[in-house]
Design a protein around this motif. Sequence first.
Motif, PDB file in Angstrom:
ATOM      1  N   TYR A  33      41.779  39.659  26.280  1.00 39.95           N
ATOM      2  CA  TYR A  33      40.924  39.394  25.115  1.00 39.95           C
ATOM      3  C   TYR A  33      39.673  40.271  25.086  1.00 39.95           C
ATOM      4  CZ  TYR A  33      43.688  35.118  24.471  1.00 39.95           C
ATOM      5  OH  TYR A  33      44.707  34.220  24.273  1.00 39.95           O
ATOM      6  N   PHE A  34      39.088  40.498  26.250  1.00 44.34           N
ATOM      7  CA  PHE A  34      37.778  41.152  26.305  1.00 44.34           C
ATOM      8  C   PHE A  34      37.830  42.580  26.834  1.00 44.34           C
ATOM      9  CE2 PHE A  34      36.654  36.579  27.591  1.00 44.34           C
ATOM     10  CZ  PHE A  34      36.574  36.155  26.266  1.00 44.34           C
ATOM     11  N   GLY A  35      38.962  42.994  27.390  1.00 42.91           N
ATOM     12  CA  GLY A  35      39.048  44.332  27.964  1.00 42.91           C
ATOM     13  C   GLY A  35      38.289  44.491  29.265  1.00 42.91           C
ATOM     14  N   LEU A  36      38.019  43.390  29.971  1.00 47.76           N
ATOM     15  CA  LEU A  36      37.230  43.472  31.195  1.00 47.76           C
ATOM     16  C   LEU A  36      38.053  44.086  32.318  1.00 47.76           C
ATOM     17  CD1 LEU A  36      35.415  40.010  31.176  1.00 47.76           C
ATOM     18  CD2 LEU A  36      34.474  42.235  30.545  1.00 47.76           C
ATOM     19  N   PRO A  37      37.450  44.959  33.125  1.00 48.35           N
ATOM     20  CA  PRO A  37      38.169  45.542  34.258  1.00 48.35           C
ATOM     21  C   PRO A  37      38.280  44.543  35.403  1.00 48.35           C
ATOM     22  CG  PRO A  37      35.918  46.313  34.257  1.00 48.35           C
ATOM     23  CD  PRO A  37      36.083  45.485  33.012  1.00 48.35           C
ATOM     24  N   THR A  38      39.182  44.828  36.319  1.00 48.95           N
ATOM     25  CA  THR A  38      39.303  44.011  37.515  1.00 48.95           C
ATOM     26  C   THR A  38      38.378  44.546  38.604  1.00 48.95           C
ATOM     27  OG1 THR A  38      41.156  45.341  38.309  1.00 48.95           O
ATOM     28  CG2 THR A  38      41.687  43.390  36.998  1.00 48.95           C
ATOM     29  N   PHE A  39      38.045  43.670  39.533  1.00 51.62           N
ATOM     30  CA  PHE A  39      37.201  44.028  40.667  1.00 51.62           C
ATOM     31  C   PHE A  39      37.769  43.407  41.935  1.00 51.62           C
ATOM     32  CE2 PHE A  39      34.070  44.243  37.231  1.00 51.62           C
ATOM     33  CZ  PHE A  39      33.294  45.338  37.584  1.00 51.62           C
ATOM     34  N   VAL A  40      37.500  44.017  43.060  1.00 45.46           N
ATOM     35  CA  VAL A  40      37.553  43.357  44.356  1.00 45.46           C
ATOM     36  C   VAL A  40      36.166  43.524  44.960  1.00 45.46           C
ATOM     37  CG1 VAL A  40      38.574  43.262  46.641  1.00 45.46           C
ATOM     38  CG2 VAL A  40      40.017  43.798  44.674  1.00 45.46           C
ATOM     39  N   LEU A  41      35.463  42.410  45.106  1.00 44.48           N
ATOM     40  CA  LEU A  41      34.078  42.427  45.561  1.00 44.48           C
ATOM     41  C   LEU A  41      33.992  41.883  46.977  1.00 44.48           C
ATOM     42  CD1 LEU A  41      32.516  40.953  42.306  1.00 44.48           C
ATOM     43  CD2 LEU A  41      32.446  43.349  43.020  1.00 44.48           C
ATOM     44  N   ASP A  42      33.247  42.562  47.826  1.00 49.79           N
ATOM     45  CA  ASP A  42      33.039  42.080  49.190  1.00 49.79           C
ATOM     46  C   ASP A  42      32.206  40.809  49.176  1.00 49.79           C
ATOM     47  OD1 ASP A  42      34.467  44.152  50.346  1.00 49.79           O
ATOM     48  OD2 ASP A  42      32.693  45.418  50.624  1.00 49.79           O
ATOM     49  N   GLY A  43      32.559  39.885  50.060  1.00 44.99           N
ATOM     50  CA  GLY A  43      31.757  38.692  50.254  1.00 44.99           C
ATOM     51  C   GLY A  43      30.840  38.837  51.458  1.00 44.99           C
ATOM     52  N   HIS A  44      30.000  37.828  51.661  1.00 47.19           N
ATOM     53  CA  HIS A  44      29.124  37.783  52.836  1.00 47.19           C
ATOM     54  C   HIS A  44      29.220  36.368  53.393  1.00 47.19           C
ATOM     55  CE1 HIS A  44      25.660  38.211  55.476  1.00 47.19           C
ATOM     56  NE2 HIS A  44      25.618  39.507  55.183  1.00 47.19           N
ATOM     57  N   GLU A  45      30.213  36.176  54.280  1.00 45.95           N
ATOM     58  CA  GLU A  45      30.527  34.828  54.749  1.00 45.95           C
ATOM     59  C   GLU A  45      29.376  34.200  55.520  1.00 45.95           C
ATOM     60  OE1 GLU A  45      35.051  34.269  55.742  1.00 45.95           O
ATOM     61  OE2 GLU A  45      34.422  36.264  56.427  1.00 45.95           O
ATOM     62  N   ASP A  46      28.604  35.009  56.231  1.00 49.03           N
ATOM     63  CA  ASP A  46      27.532  34.436  57.032  1.00 49.03           C
ATOM     64  C   ASP A  46      26.440  33.843  56.145  1.00 49.03           C
ATOM     65  OD1 ASP A  46      26.563  34.066  59.829  1.00 49.03           O
ATOM     66  OD2 ASP A  46      24.854  35.192  59.057  1.00 49.03           O
ATOM     67  N   LEU A  47      26.045  34.573  55.099  1.00 44.98           N
ATOM     68  CA  LEU A  47      25.045  34.022  54.183  1.00 44.98           C
ATOM     69  C   LEU A  47      25.620  32.837  53.420  1.00 44.98           C
ATOM     70  CD1 LEU A  47      22.261  34.051  52.924  1.00 44.98           C
ATOM     71  CD2 LEU A  47      23.060  35.799  51.311  1.00 44.98           C
ATOM     72  N   SER A  48      26.901  32.878  53.059  1.00 47.82           N
ATOM     73  CA  SER A  48      27.524  31.719  52.408  1.00 47.82           C
ATOM     74  C   SER A  48      27.411  30.478  53.280  1.00 47.82           C
ATOM     75  CB  SER A  48      29.005  32.000  52.115  1.00 47.82           C
ATOM     76  OG  SER A  48      29.179  32.921  51.081  1.00 47.82           O
ATOM     77  N   GLY A  49      27.747  30.634  54.576  1.00 47.56           N
ATOM     78  CA  GLY A  49      27.657  29.488  55.474  1.00 47.56           C
ATOM     79  C   GLY A  49      26.241  28.994  55.648  1.00 47.56           C
ATOM     80  N   HIS A  50      25.303  29.930  55.736  1.00 40.29           N
ATOM     81  CA  HIS A  50      23.885  29.563  55.864  1.00 40.29           C
ATOM     82  C   HIS A  50      23.415  28.795  54.630  1.00 40.29           C
ATOM     83  CE1 HIS A  50      19.598  30.098  56.847  1.00 40.29           C
ATOM     84  NE2 HIS A  50      19.436  30.466  55.591  1.00 40.29           N
ATOM     85  N   LEU A  51      23.785  29.275  53.451  1.00 40.86           N
ATOM     86  CA  LEU A  51      23.395  28.575  52.225  1.00 40.86           C
ATOM     87  C   LEU A  51      24.052  27.205  52.142  1.00 40.86           C
ATOM     88  CD1 LEU A  51      23.428  31.523  49.687  1.00 40.86           C
ATOM     89  CD2 LEU A  51      21.549  29.899  49.935  1.00 40.86           C
ATOM     90  N   LEU A  52      25.329  27.122  52.484  1.00 40.56           N
ATOM     91  CA  LEU A  52      26.033  25.836  52.418  1.00 40.56           C
ATOM     92  C   LEU A  52      25.339  24.801  53.283  1.00 40.56           C
ATOM     93  CD1 LEU A  52      28.455  24.114  51.549  1.00 40.56           C
ATOM     94  CD2 LEU A  52      29.725  25.091  53.478  1.00 40.56           C
ATOM     95  N   TRP A  57      40.316  37.401  35.285  1.00 44.16           N
ATOM     96  CA  TRP A  57      41.573  36.722  34.990  1.00 44.16           C
ATOM     97  C   TRP A  57      42.302  37.457  33.874  1.00 44.16           C
ATOM     98  CZ3 TRP A  57      43.293  32.349  37.643  1.00 44.16           C
ATOM     99  CH2 TRP A  57      42.391  31.860  38.609  1.00 44.16           C
ATOM    100  N   HIS A  58      43.607  37.209  33.791  1.00 44.40           N
ATOM    101  CA  HIS A  58      44.439  37.964  32.844  1.00 44.40           C
ATOM    102  C   HIS A  58      43.963  37.810  31.400  1.00 44.40           C
ATOM    103  CE1 HIS A  58      47.120  39.120  35.989  1.00 44.40           C
ATOM    104  NE2 HIS A  58      47.523  37.887  36.251  1.00 44.40           N
ATOM    105  N   ASN A  59      43.556  36.602  31.026  1.00 45.19           N
ATOM    106  CA  ASN A  59      43.131  36.420  29.632  1.00 45.19           C
ATOM    107  C   ASN A  59      41.832  37.173  29.345  1.00 45.19           C
ATOM    108  OD1 ASN A  59      41.601  34.530  31.195  1.00 45.19           O
ATOM    109  ND2 ASN A  59      41.132  33.369  29.342  1.00 45.19           N
ATOM    110  N   GLU A  60      40.995  37.386  30.367  1.00 43.63           N
ATOM    111  CA  GLU A  60      39.766  38.157  30.186  1.00 43.63           C
ATOM    112  C   GLU A  60      40.066  39.651  30.041  1.00 43.63           C
ATOM    113  OE1 GLU A  60      36.582  35.546  32.727  1.00 43.63           O
ATOM    114  OE2 GLU A  60      38.069  36.686  33.842  1.00 43.63           O
ATOM    115  N   GLU A  61      41.054  40.118  30.754  1.00 43.21           N
ATOM    116  CA  GLU A  61      41.508  41.499  30.544  1.00 43.21           C
ATOM    117  C   GLU A  61      42.072  41.659  29.139  1.00 43.21           C
ATOM    118  OE1 GLU A  61      43.685  43.529  33.821  1.00 43.21           O
ATOM    119  OE2 GLU A  61      43.769  41.498  34.666  1.00 43.21           O
TER     120      GLU A  61
END
Length: 287
Positions: free
Chosen positions: A91-110, A85-89
């Motif tokens: 205040y903390f200097g954190l970089p941004t990411f785009v991370l791949d999800g795994h919808e099938d495991l998400s559904g299985h866990l849900l 989030w913008h405030n994390e960039e």
Amino acid sequence: MAVVSAVLATTHHPFFYRETELTPPERRRPEAAEWKRKVEAYRETLTAARPDLLVMVGADHFHQLFYDNYPTFLIGKQPRYDATWHNEERYFGLPTFVLDGHEDLSGHLLQGLMDRGFDFAVSHELKLDHSITCAILAVRPEGDLPIVPIYTNIFAPPLARPARFYALGQAIRDVIEAYPGDQRVAVIGTGHLSLEIGGPRQFQETAPDLEFDRRAVEWLADGDIDAILENVTPQVLEAAGNATDGFLDLVLMLGVAGRGKAHHADHLELFQTTEAFFTWYPQGDPR
């Protein structure tokens, strides 16, 4: 069936990246070199487990969940996740990411967790904050593995009790191990030890309650859930610091790991907090 190849439980200090990477060497805090060394050693514990997927447990720091609508447990189910989030960039200097999800495991866990009595909320538009990105920066800075994010409520009372967090960890392990396929899944969760945010003990040179931290580190390193359930109450957490409820996510990770000593346990007492690092290998230590 899938296997849980590693379980990692750690704190998430948002100033790590700024202090060790962005700050010129002559201006870094005295602890910076040791801090970086410990994190790099911790990173190797994940690398050794050769994971294919990451299940990431964290908490939203009121970026998109608030007191008026903060589910106890939530899972993301998306093809990809924007992070930072913008405030994390700012205040903390954190970089941004785009991370791949795994919808099938998400559904299985849900579905599997609901079948085991955990009524999860689900989000298809979740943006991740530093409870997850700090762990990515620490142990998988390439950000190259698909993730399933799980958020817990450690901020907006009423909170689930430690025993409930531990039971959720056990259920997560069971459901992952029932997932069809030969994937190696690492479960990584971040939380806090004693911590004060916005209160009179926030800007100390040490954590607000070092005695709690030292006992908590010992409990986690030993896998001593009995001591945790006997000694950790809402009143104890509040007395240790107004944000110490983040310890509940570390209890959850102990549920995933099961009883037994951590294969890697380390900590570092820092300004405002204590950093801690634990890894368990349910299939045996691969190193």
